[in-house]
Scaffold this motif. Structure first.
Motif, PDB file in Angstrom:
ATOM      1  N   UNK A   1     -22.379   2.686  -3.210  1.00 58.84           N
ATOM      2  CA  UNK A   1     -23.616   2.038  -2.787  1.00 58.84           C
ATOM      3  C   UNK A   1     -24.830   2.944  -2.987  1.00 58.84           C
ATOM      4  N   UNK A   2     -24.623   4.252  -2.963  1.00 60.64           N
ATOM      5  CA  UNK A   2     -25.714   5.169  -3.264  1.00 60.64           C
ATOM      6  C   UNK A   2     -26.268   4.895  -4.662  1.00 60.64           C
ATOM      7  N   UNK A   3     -25.357   4.706  -5.626  1.00 63.30           N
ATOM      8  CA  UNK A   3     -25.786   4.399  -6.992  1.00 63.30           C
ATOM      9  C   UNK A   3     -26.392   2.999  -7.078  1.00 63.30           C
ATOM     10  N   UNK A   4     -25.792   2.048  -6.346  1.00 62.16           N
ATOM     11  CA  UNK A   4     -26.349   0.683  -6.338  1.00 62.16           C
ATOM     12  C   UNK A   4     -27.762   0.694  -5.750  1.00 62.16           C
ATOM     13  N   UNK A   5     -27.947   1.435  -4.658  1.00 62.57           N
ATOM     14  CA  UNK A   5     -29.270   1.535  -4.058  1.00 62.57           C
ATOM     15  C   UNK A   5     -30.284   2.190  -4.971  1.00 62.57           C
ATOM     16  N   UNK A   6     -29.821   3.144  -5.785  1.00 63.25           N
ATOM     17  CA  UNK A   6     -30.724   3.768  -6.763  1.00 63.25           C
ATOM     18  C   UNK A   6     -31.277   2.718  -7.720  1.00 63.25           C
TER      19      UNK A   6
ATOM     20  N   UNK B   1     -23.782 -15.114  -4.348  1.00 67.70           N
ATOM     21  CA  UNK B   1     -23.270 -14.929  -2.999  1.00 67.70           C
ATOM     22  C   UNK B   1     -22.717 -16.215  -2.416  1.00 67.70           C
ATOM     23  N   UNK B   2     -23.416 -17.331  -2.636  1.00 71.98           N
ATOM     24  CA  UNK B   2     -22.921 -18.621  -2.145  1.00 71.98           C
ATOM     25  C   UNK B   2     -21.566 -18.958  -2.750  1.00 71.98           C
ATOM     26  N   UNK B   3     -21.429 -18.745  -4.051  1.00 73.79           N
ATOM     27  CA  UNK B   3     -20.164 -19.045  -4.727  1.00 73.79           C
ATOM     28  C   UNK B   3     -19.064 -18.098  -4.265  1.00 73.79           C
TER      29      UNK B   3
ATOM     30  N   UNK C   1      -9.296  -4.097  -4.945  1.00 78.28           N
ATOM     31  CA  UNK C   1      -9.406  -4.495  -6.349  1.00 78.28           C
ATOM     32  C   UNK C   1     -10.671  -5.299  -6.592  1.00 78.28           C
ATOM     33  N   UNK C   2     -11.025  -6.145  -5.633  1.00 78.58           N
ATOM     34  CA  UNK C   2     -12.259  -6.925  -5.776  1.00 78.58           C
ATOM     35  C   UNK C   2     -13.481  -6.014  -5.805  1.00 78.58           C
ATOM     36  N   UNK C   3     -13.459  -4.991  -4.940  1.00 78.90           N
ATOM     37  CA  UNK C   3     -14.600  -4.071  -4.903  1.00 78.90           C
ATOM     38  C   UNK C   3     -14.764  -3.353  -6.236  1.00 78.90           C
TER      39      UNK C   3
ATOM     40  N   UNK D   1     -21.738 -10.108  -5.013  1.00 84.21           N
ATOM     41  CA  UNK D   1     -20.291  -9.846  -4.977  1.00 84.21           C
ATOM     42  C   UNK D   1     -19.930  -8.395  -4.680  1.00 84.21           C
ATOM     43  N   UNK D   2     -20.644  -7.435  -5.275  1.00 79.72           N
ATOM     44  CA  UNK D   2     -20.299  -6.037  -4.998  1.00 79.72           C
ATOM     45  C   UNK D   2     -20.666  -5.654  -3.566  1.00 79.72           C
TER      46      UNK D   2
END
Length: 417
Positions: free
Chosen positions: A228-233, A270-272, A284-286, A322-323
């Protein structure tokens, strides 16, 4: 199949007593999330003319939020959300107004950073608080739907927040966008604090501080928070780069709309995702969703005009929810009793630390390279998120003999005190 049947899992969420009230209050209280960081960029850039300084000040606010969020969450696990949240909202109102005044009155630059830090440190993570309420009220299948719904709520915030703060800052006055975010956060926070019946149960302080740290800082939490650090970047960089790019294209007022497109794609996904029941494990999903996020963000290399930005932003946005949902669900499924709000807050801390890094890197990149070339920052950060999740996958295997707390244990844990 009727739309009502398709969305029945979401409708069942609101059969939970009090859920509509705390979900709405939590949504309003989260509006500062996109508005304060972006509002600080617009406010400081207008006053100083520097995107580098604006990104640094905004990053300071986000960094302070990241550090303080888990501390607020730990206090809420022990003392209750209401009492702690009211204290936080008073502090947020005072420090937020002081920051805006300091920038407008051209106070010394060090005071901008100090007050930005105090403002960020006064804002608890509302998303983790609302998710803790859902977790205390629902079983495991209901929690996945609730977390997906909360991801959609986050994206609605990021759809509405950027255009609102941008329009207010550019068409009314630079401080108005930032201060509107403060006002909405305080109103929503006090409303959520008043809803005592749906608060998750309190937990007594652990006898051993070391034991508490071990129950919070698990391998799963570390992997998710680091990814999440990279996602937040990516998120922090996108805010700054899109504003710079829109200004270079002569349409700065449209930058908020362009940012909302990213969130719009995530909202749809997100809804789907909340309705899906994939057979693969949460781990595995993550990993899979992190890789999809990394690949989709490489579309940013192709941005050369505002229409292309909108198209690439929407497609990349489809991978955001999703992530985030899969990571949050993975942490929640393995959290120890009594540290739920704090554990969820640490995942958001990873995101907000990344926002700090992304804002600073992107601000410097826009000043040095130009806005179009600066899209390299979010694209490379997204690639790093995918790599981190993939190489850390072995750490996500559940250890034999270690079982997370059940929903009943969370609800029936030792008495309030």
């Amino acid at each position: 199949m009727s739309p009502r049947t398709v969305f029945d899992p979401y409708l069942r969420l609101f059969a939970v007593p009090g859920s509509r009230a705390f979900a709405f209050a939590g949504w309003v209280a989260r509006l500062p999330a996109p508005m304060l960081g972006l509002g600080a960029v617009l406010l400081v850039e207008e006053a100083s003319g520097s995107y580098g300084l604006a990104g640094a000040v905004s990053g300071t606010l986000a960094l302070s939020f990241a550090v303080a969020g888990p501390q607020w969450a730990r206090a809420m696990d022990r003392r209750g959300q209401g009492a702690v949240l009211r204290l936080a909202m008073v502090s947020l109102a005072v420090t937020g107004v002081a920051f805006a005044l300091a920038v407008q009155l051209d106070a010394p630059r060090w005071s901008w950073f100090l007050l930005a830090a105090l403002t960020g440190g006064s804002a608890p993570n509302v998303g983790s608080m609302v998710r803790a309420r859902w977790s205390a009220a629902l079983d495991s299948s209901g929690r996945q739907t609730a977390f997906a719904f909360e991801a959609v709520v986050d994206e609605v915030v990021f759809v509405l927040g950027p255009p609102l703060v941008t329009l207010l800052a550019t068409l009314v006055a630079p401080p108005v966008g930032f201060l509107t975010g403060i006002l909405l956060g305080v109103v929503g926070g006090f409303s959520l604090a008043a809803q005592r019946d749906t608060e998750p149960p309190l937990h007594p302080q652990e006898r051993s501080a070391t034991g508490r740290r071990r129950s919070v800082v698990t391998p799963t939490l570390l992997v998710v928070a680091l990814t999440y650090l990279a996602v937040g970047t990516v998120f922090g960089a996108i805010d700054v780069v899109v504003i710079g790019f829109a200004e270079a294209e002569g349409a700065k007022a449209l930058s908020g709309l362009a940012l909302a497109v990213f969130a719009g794609g995530s909202l749809v996904a997100g809804l789907v995702y909340g309705l899906a029941r994939p057979a693969r494990s949460l781990a595995a999903r993550f990993v899979g969703t992190a890789l999809a996020f990394a690949l989709a963000a490489q579309l940013l290399w192709a941005v050369g005009s505002l229409p292309m930005l909108v198209l690439c932003g929407f497609l990349a946005g489809l991978t955001i929810a999703p992530v985030l949902v899969s990571g949050t669900s993975l942490v929640e499924s393995r959290v120890g009793r009594g540290v739920l709000t704090e554990s969820l807050a640490w995942t958001i801390t990873g995101l907000t630390l990344g926002v700090t890094v992304g804002s600073a890197l992107a601000g410097a990149a826009v000043d040095s390279w130009g806005a179009q070339q600066a899209f390299a920052v979010p694209a490379l950060a997204a690639g790093a998120a995918g790599v981190l999740a993939l190489v850390s996958a072995p750490l996500l295997r559940e250890r034999a003999g270690v079982a997370p707390a059940t929903p009943e244990e969370r609800v029936n844990s030792p008495a309030r005190g």
